[in-house]
Design an enzyme around this catalytic site. Structure first.
Site, PDB file in Angstrom:
ATOM      1  N   LYS A  19       0.690   4.290   1.834  1.00 30.54           N
ATOM      2  CA  LYS A  19       1.791   4.267   0.867  1.00 30.54           C
ATOM      3  C   LYS A  19       1.555   5.379  -0.153  1.00 30.54           C
ATOM      4  O   LYS A  19       0.405   5.619  -0.551  1.00 30.54           O
ATOM      5  CB  LYS A  19       1.821   2.899   0.184  1.00 30.54           C
ATOM      6  CG  LYS A  19       2.966   2.682  -0.787  1.00 30.54           C
ATOM      7  CD  LYS A  19       2.889   1.256  -1.371  1.00 30.54           C
ATOM      8  CE  LYS A  19       4.054   0.945  -2.299  1.00 30.54           C
ATOM      9  NZ  LYS A  19       3.987  -0.437  -2.816  1.00 30.54           N
ATOM     10  N   SER A  35       8.182  -3.234  -2.246  1.00 31.60           N
ATOM     11  CA  SER A  35       8.269  -1.813  -2.501  1.00 31.60           C
ATOM     12  C   SER A  35       7.646  -0.961  -1.395  1.00 31.60           C
ATOM     13  O   SER A  35       7.938   0.231  -1.305  1.00 31.60           O
ATOM     14  CB  SER A  35       7.582  -1.479  -3.828  1.00 31.60           C
ATOM     15  OG  SER A  35       6.197  -1.758  -3.738  1.00 31.60           O
ATOM     16  N   SER A  60       5.169  -6.990  -2.399  1.00 31.75           N
ATOM     17  CA  SER A  60       5.547  -5.677  -1.881  1.00 31.75           C
ATOM     18  C   SER A  60       4.986  -5.331  -0.513  1.00 31.75           C
ATOM     19  O   SER A  60       5.377  -4.328   0.079  1.00 31.75           O
ATOM     20  CB  SER A  60       5.146  -4.582  -2.869  1.00 31.75           C
ATOM     21  OG  SER A  60       6.033  -4.558  -3.944  1.00 31.75           O
TER      22      SER A  60
END
Lengths: 492, 480
Positions: free
Chosen positions: B77, B152, B176
């Site tokens: 990420k 997210s 997330s």
């Protein structure tokens, strides 16, 4: 208008920031060394790069506790760091990690001496926090430059109660405080380099009044002398205002050392909200009694106790004792020297403490002053000076030869033996009584007239005979022995 | 033609000489190239990954031992630092920023010879549930491109979902990792708070953030967790206990009978999709049939969870994001500024996106004098209460079962104008972050709308071994 200054009282509280002498910063491994090239002691953690986290430096906690114990504070067992949130370019994270809300040391006091009287200045607290970087406005014509080397250096803030009543008391307090942090070896106490910084909260009130007056916080005080000057100027200014019936408003003021005056930088704290909250990146930490007691054991004997010892046990004057103990390292050196002195030659005399003190305050100190060095940079080990004193005490060497010749010679080769140098250089005194007697006989035979005059009562002539013996011995005859034998011969 | 099934099988094929690391990397690069429109990646390290693959192939062929993640193609990420690579948290404020150090998790992956293939799109600073709040634009759900992948860590989830890498890392502050896993039909694990070092993980809310893992198989999750877990000198909040042998212990206790708890307050919650509720209830029945003890536990705090979570996380975020000021790095305004305040104002107003600014303002508000006690202190009390209550539950039960999300993946843009509704959708995931316990989302179900959804299991702190073991059982259960 004549102001009756005696009708008012000055009230001062000091906030002192002391940079701790830890090797690394409060929350990362960067060096804390002073004076390096700008931005060379800056890891991603110091620069608050994305994803970096703080890690507590245990040494800083120990140092803060050490100071707290030496100031008779209560040590708080449960601790955490809070974030003080504000924006400033020299504050990399956008918040300062501080124990502002929960100090590690509460209460306590520091004893000062003022007009030969002892006075305790109470402390509000001592807490740990991190230093910010340094904004440099004069490096570039257009931009402000920032040096982050200082960012994250551990500080303790020592906050006094408003117990200080004059510039002199403030000066005595700071002198004592600086001495203490140096004794504890937790801060170098250098105000010029900013490792010890002071803000003064000054107010005045009518004598007898209990309520505190409106205060001014004075910043930019970079020496003890300036703290005193600023307080004296500011309190007079306030007294004059009160005498004129003017109202004092709460201000932050700065001291201008050139003019010796203070001027306002801002009115009252612009109600800034720092939004303190416990830092979630650092865990709370609890202190055990054992941990605290182990720190207590590291506190050295402080000046007050040393003076007591020097005056009673060593029979030194209070003046000498104070000078010897002004700095811990100097005093430590003296004590190491004492421990290496010869045991008493006869029971009555005791160890030569006074000569030892004289060596420290005489030749050693002047050599350090001349060379602008500290005692820990002094080339000679305490045992060497002790060795020289021993030679003098045994009558093998005169003090004047020792201090004017041997001392300087041995500094050139600090590892060598003082006795050997003295022998090589032929500086040793002659204490061979047969040899001296022989020389005396030569002198007496040379001056028969003078001998007669002496015997008639002109006792002052003994100086002439001693002088002649010394001449013959090239200065090496032990003066005491010479004197004794001469008196014996002349008076028989 | 390369096909990825599991790390175990890939390693066996490497040993047998059937495939090479280069083939694996080339395969994933082709996949990434053909799915560019999904917008899962922010940056792809193609040349570097190929070079690394060749080195590994050479090393292996020379008979050298293989690291436990040898040749495993991983995506990170865009919130996890990788030295000398871009790190932006999908925010304009970090536009062009290159990290000068690697996160501890990254270092550990590299030490075990993983190949990092690229950085994945996400909601800016991990704030969001749809991956629509990104400076690089939204990410599409590969199963239905009109839908969001969740957030997210949406890019990381899609990278695994669409077969663009073997496993990926995300971060989970309030769901997330688990929620996008749920929306994408893959596994998402949020380990215990303090299991994986946060050093190098861009902070959203420090006392909630935890690096999590996306994969298609439990064994792969276990293998990666084993590598990235453990003590770290750079994180004061990470556990000092060593990582357990998650992978090795995975096959143990496969017939063990457990005590499961569930909350009727959750399964009957008005926000929960009826079909999801029914599926989970069916699973509960199935577990009972298989001689597990499954009981409803009263839980009165469900409606306090989301408010407490948003008060505390925004408070921490408002402070954590203060460092992005344009002084030392990152975005700086092009406008002329007249003073320092304007400098900050322009840098931050222009650099941060709308949702991030909303949360910074919320957090600043709840920490302000006069509101602190009513919001921040109160929320802390709720958190403490939850911790206590959860501990009590785990005294009597091994796991808590819950939905991961109240609905399957929704349409792009559907909730963007209703932030409150968006926040409330975190109702089932934020609990694990508030109490710090590990939780996993398992892709067990398919909705009539065509989208997958998952079952969430939570357990006591640092009990990842059991959580992974039971996950394996639950995955099997759904197959039979």
């Amino acid at each position: 208008m004549a102001v009756d200054f005696d009708a008012y009282e000055t009230v001062v509280g000091l906030e002192v920031h002391a940079q701790l002498l830890t090797q690394s910063k409060l929350f990362c491994g960067d060096s804390t060394a002073f004076g390096s090239e700008p931005n060379t002691q800056v890891s991603p953690i110091t620069l608050a790069h994305p994803g970096t986290l703080p890690k507590m430096n245990k040494k800083a906690i120990e140092f803060a506790i050490k100071m707290g114990l030496a100031c008779h504070c209560e040590i708080v067992k449960e601790n955490y760091f809070a974030r003080k949130n504000y924006f400033y370019p020299d504050l990399p994270k956008g918040y300062q990690l501080s124990q502002h809300t929960t100090p590690i040391c509460k209460g306590g006091y520091l004893t000062i001496k003022i007009n030969d009287q002892e006075k305790n200045i109470c402390l509000n607290r001592i807490h740990i926090e991190e230093d910010a970087g340094k904004s440099l406005h004069d490096v570039d014509p257009e931009y402000t430059s920032i040096d982050f080397n200082r960012a994250g250096v551990p500080l303790i803030e020592i906050v006094s109660e408003p117990d200080i009543r004059s510039g002199d008391e403030a000066s005595a307090y700071l002198t004592e405080l600086r001495k203490l942090v140096r004794y504890l070896e937790i801060c170098d106490g250098n105000m010029e380099e900013g490792s010890l910084r002071c803000d003064a909260n000054v107010s005045v009130r009518k004598r007898g009044e209990q309520k505190l007056g409106t205060k001014a916080e004075i910043k930019n005080l970079n020496s003890i002398r300036n703290v005193k000057r600023a307080i004296e100027f500011e309190s007079r200014r306030m007294m004059e205002m009160l005498a004129q019936g003017l109202e004092i408003t709460q201000q932050t003021r700065s001291f201008d050392a050139d003019s010796g005056t203070t001027f306002s930088i801002r009115d009252k704290e612009d109600a800034e909200d720092y939004r303190y909250f416990p830092d979630p990146d650092l865990t709370k930490f609890s202190l055990t009694d054992e941990f605290i007691e182990n720190i207590r054991k590291t506190i050295p004997v402080l000046q007050k106790e040393r003076i007591k010892k020097y005056t009673s046990e060593y029979q030194l004057s209070y003046y000498d004792a104070s000078l010897l103990t002004e700095e811990k390292k100097f005093s430590d050196y003296f004590e190491q020297m004492i421990n290496n002195l010869p045991p008493p030659l006869d029971g009555a005399r005791g160890r030569p403490f006074k000569p030892a003190a004289n060596w420290m305050l005489g030749p050693v100190r002047s050599w350090l002053n001349d060379n602008n060095l500290e005692i820990d940079e002094f080339p000679l080990a305490p045992t060497k000076i002790a060795g020289i004193i021993e030679l003098i005490e045994e009558g093998k060497l005169s003090f004047s030869v020792a201090s004017s010749k041997l001392f300087h010679e041995i500094i050139k080769s600090p590892k060598s033996d003082p006795g050997k140098i003295a022998e090589q250089k032929n500086w040793m005194q002659d204490s061979d009584t047969d040899h001296i007697e022989n020389l005396i006989d030569q002198v007496l035979n040379k001056f028969p007239e003078k001998v007669k005059e002496y015997k008639k009562g002109k006792k002052g002539l003994i100086g002439l005979f001693v002088g002649e013996v010394m001449k013959l011995s090239k200065g090496k005859a032990d003066p005491k022995i010479t004197n004794d034998i001469l008196s014996e011969k002349l008076n028989s | 033609m390369f096909e990825f099934f599991s790390i175990g099988q890939f390693h066996a094929q490497l040993r047998d000489g059937i495939v090479t690391c280069r083939q694996a990397v080339e395969h994933f690069l082709r996949q990434i190239d053909s799915t560019k429109h999904l917008n899962a990646f922010v940056e792809v390290y193609a040349d570097e990954a190929l070079r690394k693959a060749d080195q590994l192939d050479m090393k292996r062929n020379a008979g050298k031992p293989m690291g436990s993640l040898h040749g495993v193609v991983i995506a990170l990420k865009d919130i996890i630092a990788y030295k000398e690579h871009r790190l932006t948290a999908s925010s304009k404020i970090l536009n062009g920023f290159t990290s000068i150090y690697s996160a501890t998790a990254t270092e550990k992956l590299l030490r075990e010879e993983a190949i990092i293939i690229g950085s994945c799109n996400c909601d800016e600073f991990a704030m969001g549930s749809t991956n629509e709040n990104s400076a690089y634009g939204k990410v599409l759900n590969a199963l239905d491109e009109t839908r969001i992948p969740g957030g997210s860590s949406g890019g990381s989830a899609v990278a695994v979902q669409a077969g663009l890498c073997m496993v990926s890392l995300g971060s989970d502050t309030g769901g997330s990792v688990r929620q996008p896993a749920d929306f994408c039909g893959i596994i998402g694990l949020k380990p215990t708070y303090g299991r994986v070092s946060r050093h190098g993980l861009i902070a959203y809310a420090s006392s909630f953030d935890q690096i999590g893992i996306f994969a298609n198989r439990i064994d792969d999750v276990a293998k990666v967790l084993q590598v990235i877990s453990g003590p770290d000198a750079y994180d004061a909040t990470v556990s000092q206990s060593e990582a357990a042998n998650y992978a090795g212990k995975l096959s143990e206790n496969q017939n063990k009978k457990y005590h499961f708890a569930y909350f009727n307050e959750a399964l009957d919650h008005p926000s929960l999709d009826k079909e999801i509720a029914r599926s989970i209830k069916n699973t509960i029945e199935k577990l009972k049939e298989n001689d597990h003890a499954v009981e409803a536990v009263q839980f009165d705090y469900l409606d306090y969870i989301v408010p407490a979570y948003y008060v505390l996380t925004t408070a921490e975020a408002s402070s954590n994001l203060s460092r992005y000021d344009g002084v030392r790095y990152g975005y700086r305004t092009k406008q002329t500024v007249s003073d320092l305040t304007e400098f900050y104002k322009f840098n931050r107003s222009e650099g941060f996106g709308k949702e991030v600014k909303r949360r910074i303002m919320l957090g600043t508000f709840v920490l302000s004098t006069g509101y602190y006690d009513a919001y921040f202190t109160k929320a802390q009390q709720v958190r403490q209460l939850l911790v206590k209550k959860t501990k009590e539950i785990f005294k009597n039960y091994d796991f808590i079962l819950m939905p991961t999300s109240p609905s399957p993946a929704f349409k792009i843009g559907e909730k963007m104008n209703d932030p409150i509704a968006m926040y409330l959708a975190d109702i089932f995931t934020v609990m694990a972050n508030l109490v710090g316990c590990p939780a996993i989302s398992l892709p067990l179900f398919k909705h009539s709308a065509g989208m997958p959804f998952g079952l969430q299991a939570m357990t006591s702190e640092f009990n990842e071994v059991s959580l992974l073991q039971v996950s394996k059982q639950l995955m099997e259960l759904s197959v039979h």
